[in-house]
Design a protein around this motif. Structure first.
Motif, PDB file in Angstrom:
ATOM      1  N   ARG A  94      35.932  49.736  48.108  1.00 27.20           N
ATOM      2  CA  ARG A  94      35.514  49.707  46.942  1.00 27.20           C
ATOM      3  C   ARG A  94      35.869  51.133  46.161  1.00 27.20           C
ATOM      4  N   ARG A  97      39.465  51.132  45.245  1.00 26.03           N
ATOM      5  CA  ARG A  97      39.483  50.217  44.062  1.00 26.03           C
ATOM      6  C   ARG A  97      39.312  51.246  42.766  1.00 26.03           C
ATOM      7  N   LYS A  98      38.182  52.079  42.686  1.00 27.55           N
ATOM      8  CA  LYS A  98      37.927  52.816  41.816  1.00 27.55           C
ATOM      9  C   LYS A  98      39.020  54.010  41.296  1.00 27.55           C
ATOM     10  N   THR A 101      41.833  51.865  39.800  1.00 26.97           N
ATOM     11  CA  THR A 101      41.627  51.582  38.362  1.00 26.97           C
ATOM     12  C   THR A 101      41.564  52.647  37.378  1.00 26.97           C
ATOM     13  N   ILE A 102      41.621  53.867  37.835  1.00 30.10           N
ATOM     14  CA  ILE A 102      42.085  55.043  37.173  1.00 30.10           C
ATOM     15  C   ILE A 102      43.599  55.238  37.061  1.00 30.10           C
ATOM     16  N   TRP A 106      43.410  50.340  33.997  1.00 32.08           N
ATOM     17  CA  TRP A 106      42.651  49.374  34.023  1.00 32.08           C
ATOM     18  C   TRP A 106      41.486  49.209  33.057  1.00 32.08           C
ATOM     19  N   GLY A 107      41.007  50.551  32.758  1.00 37.82           N
ATOM     20  CA  GLY A 107      39.806  50.397  31.871  1.00 37.82           C
ATOM     21  C   GLY A 107      38.544  50.553  32.536  1.00 37.82           C
ATOM     22  N   LYS A 108      38.214  49.538  33.457  1.00 36.31           N
ATOM     23  CA  LYS A 108      37.132  49.101  34.383  1.00 36.31           C
ATOM     24  C   LYS A 108      37.520  48.458  35.414  1.00 36.31           C
ATOM     25  N   VAL A 109      36.683  48.812  36.316  1.00 31.92           N
ATOM     26  CA  VAL A 109      37.041  48.235  37.838  1.00 31.92           C
ATOM     27  C   VAL A 109      36.828  46.708  37.793  1.00 31.92           C
ATOM     28  N   LYS A 111      35.784  43.130  38.733  1.00 32.08           N
ATOM     29  CA  LYS A 111      34.549  42.633  39.210  1.00 32.08           C
ATOM     30  C   LYS A 111      34.988  41.811  40.600  1.00 32.08           C
TER      31      LYS A 111
END
Length: 220
Positions: A94, A97-98, A101-102, A106-109, A111
């Protein structure tokens, strides 16, 4: 039952090591299958909100089947326990993944817990053929189905002395008779400790054997 071919504990360890070396991005998913016994479709449908890292359990409430999201096989939600190792690996995943994402904007992680390089849900057949079977080849293990990891999980739990009732609940079998039919034969000889407890204590066995020998001599 004849086509159920679970791995031994050592074989499973070799497979997981192969994932760590050759497919590290997919190791969390492989460990999830190995430590929970969930179906592949259930694993691919996992969302981060389904995981309780504090209490160490996962809620199974959906599955991927034929490219669509649906209810689990028995139509019911269930909770399954997470081991400490799996909890740590998924926590680390997790965090990564954060960062991903940055870096990828991607804007947001996403789901979904397990995603493609584009952040979209993984394709079941692609993962099976291009990742799982390749990991088996790299480990030089006999080929098994992804579903046999589920049976491996059940077999290892039984060998570890867990009750069939617990195995049933983890696997979401509708009845314990199904657990017995499918998994009860996977660990031959697992009850030798139980039958050993029926034996006489060593001292009594010696006395009885001596008595039997003396009685035989008198009769001769």
């Amino acid at each position: 039952q004849s086509d159920i071919t679970p791995y031994s504990k050592d074989e499973l360890a070799s497979l997981l090591e192969s994932f760590q070396i050759h497919f590290p991005d997919h190791y969390p998913q492989a460990l999830t299958l190995a430590r929970t016994g969930m179906r592949l479709g259930e694993a691919l449908a996992l969302q981060w909100d389904d995981i309780d890292f504090e209490e160490r359990f996962i809620t199974i409430q959906r599955t991927f089947s034929r490219g669509k999201i649906g209810l689990p096989k028995n139509g019911k939600r269930r909770r399954i326990d997470m081991s400490k190792q799996l909890t740590k690996v998924l926590k680390d995943a997790r965090h990564k993944r954060k960062i991903e994402t940055i870096n990828k904007g991607w804007g947001k992680v996403p789901k979904w817990v397990f995603v493609s390089i584009a952040g979209t849900p993984l394709d079941v057949n692609h993962w099976r053929k291009r990742v799982f079977y390749k990991a088996i080849e790299k480990a030089e293990l006999r080929k098994i189905r992804v579903h046999d990891i589920r049976h491996t999980y059940a077999s290892l739990l039984i060998q570890a002395g867990e009750s069939l009732a617990y195995v049933r609940d983890q696997l979401a079998h509708p009845s314990i008779s199904i657990t017995v039919d499918i998994s009860g034969h996977l660990s031959p000889g697992r009850n030798t400790d139980a039958v050993d407890r029926l034996d006489d204590p060593p001292e009594e066995a010696t006395i009885r054997n001596l008595y039997a020998t003396n009685e035989k001599r008198r009769n001769q």
